[in-house]
Motif scaffolding. Structure first.
Motif, PDB file in Angstrom:
ATOM      1  N   ALA A  28       7.345 -15.419   4.409  1.00  0.00           N
ATOM      2  CA  ALA A  28       6.977 -14.423   5.331  1.00  0.00           C
ATOM      3  C   ALA A  28       5.959 -13.182   4.989  1.00  0.00           C
ATOM      4  CB  ALA A  28       8.211 -14.034   6.394  1.00  0.00           C
ATOM      5  N   GLN A  29       6.678 -12.527   4.191  1.00  0.00           N
ATOM      6  CA  GLN A  29       6.288 -11.394   3.583  1.00  0.00           C
ATOM      7  C   GLN A  29       4.659 -11.672   2.688  1.00  0.00           C
ATOM      8  OE1 GLN A  29       9.417  -9.664   1.548  1.00  0.00           O
ATOM      9  NE2 GLN A  29       9.993  -8.511   3.263  1.00  0.00           N
ATOM     10  N   GLU A  30       5.055 -12.818   2.031  1.00  0.00           N
ATOM     11  CA  GLU A  30       3.919 -13.073   1.149  1.00  0.00           C
ATOM     12  C   GLU A  30       2.677 -13.553   1.815  1.00  0.00           C
ATOM     13  OE1 GLU A  30       5.540 -16.066  -1.270  1.00  0.00           O
ATOM     14  OE2 GLU A  30       6.492 -14.576  -2.805  1.00  0.00           O
ATOM     15  N   GLN A  31       2.972 -14.384   2.896  1.00  0.00           N
ATOM     16  CA  GLN A  31       1.957 -15.019   3.691  1.00  0.00           C
ATOM     17  C   GLN A  31       1.357 -14.034   4.885  1.00  0.00           C
ATOM     18  OE1 GLN A  31       0.564 -17.794   3.019  1.00  0.00           O
ATOM     19  NE2 GLN A  31       1.764 -17.582   1.143  1.00  0.00           N
ATOM     20  N   GLY A  32       2.014 -12.980   5.154  1.00  0.00           N
ATOM     21  CA  GLY A  32       1.755 -11.889   6.262  1.00  0.00           C
ATOM     22  C   GLY A  32       2.111 -12.270   7.399  1.00  0.00           C
ATOM     23  N   TYR A  33       3.290 -13.149   7.582  1.00  0.00           N
ATOM     24  CA  TYR A  33       3.843 -13.523   8.949  1.00  0.00           C
ATOM     25  C   TYR A  33       4.606 -12.327   9.427  1.00  0.00           C
ATOM     26  CZ  TYR A  33       2.459 -18.150   7.623  1.00  0.00           C
ATOM     27  OH  TYR A  33       1.932 -19.444   7.021  1.00  0.00           O
ATOM     28  N   ASN A  34       4.572 -12.273  10.787  1.00  0.00           N
ATOM     29  CA  ASN A  34       5.498 -11.250  11.320  1.00  0.00           C
ATOM     30  C   ASN A  34       6.763 -11.893  11.976  1.00  0.00           C
ATOM     31  OD1 ASN A  34       3.735  -8.931  11.364  1.00  0.00           O
ATOM     32  ND2 ASN A  34       2.737  -9.720  12.994  1.00  0.00           N
TER      33      ASN A  34
END
Length: 61
Positions: A28-34
């Protein structure tokens, strides 16, 4: 007896769930997901989208 089996199951499965949850968080952090959902379950959400404090304020809590 049942609680002993359940306790042992929980003891053995906790590291697996911890590892999966950490991997989900990193993706999530690497792909910019909230947020990440699995069907109807929330698996990950950024703290920045947590509205708990605002809801509590509206309720006067």
């Amino acid at each position: 007896m049942v609680s002993t089996i359940q306790d042992k199951r929980n003891e053995l499965i906790k590291p697996i769930y911890d590892r999966i949850n950490e991997a989900i968080k990193l993706v999530a952090q690497e792909q910019g997901y909230n947020a990440i959902f699995d069907q109807q379950s929330l698996l990950f959400a950024e703290e920045s989208i947590d509205v708990t404090a605002m809801v509590k304020a509206k309720l006067g809590i």
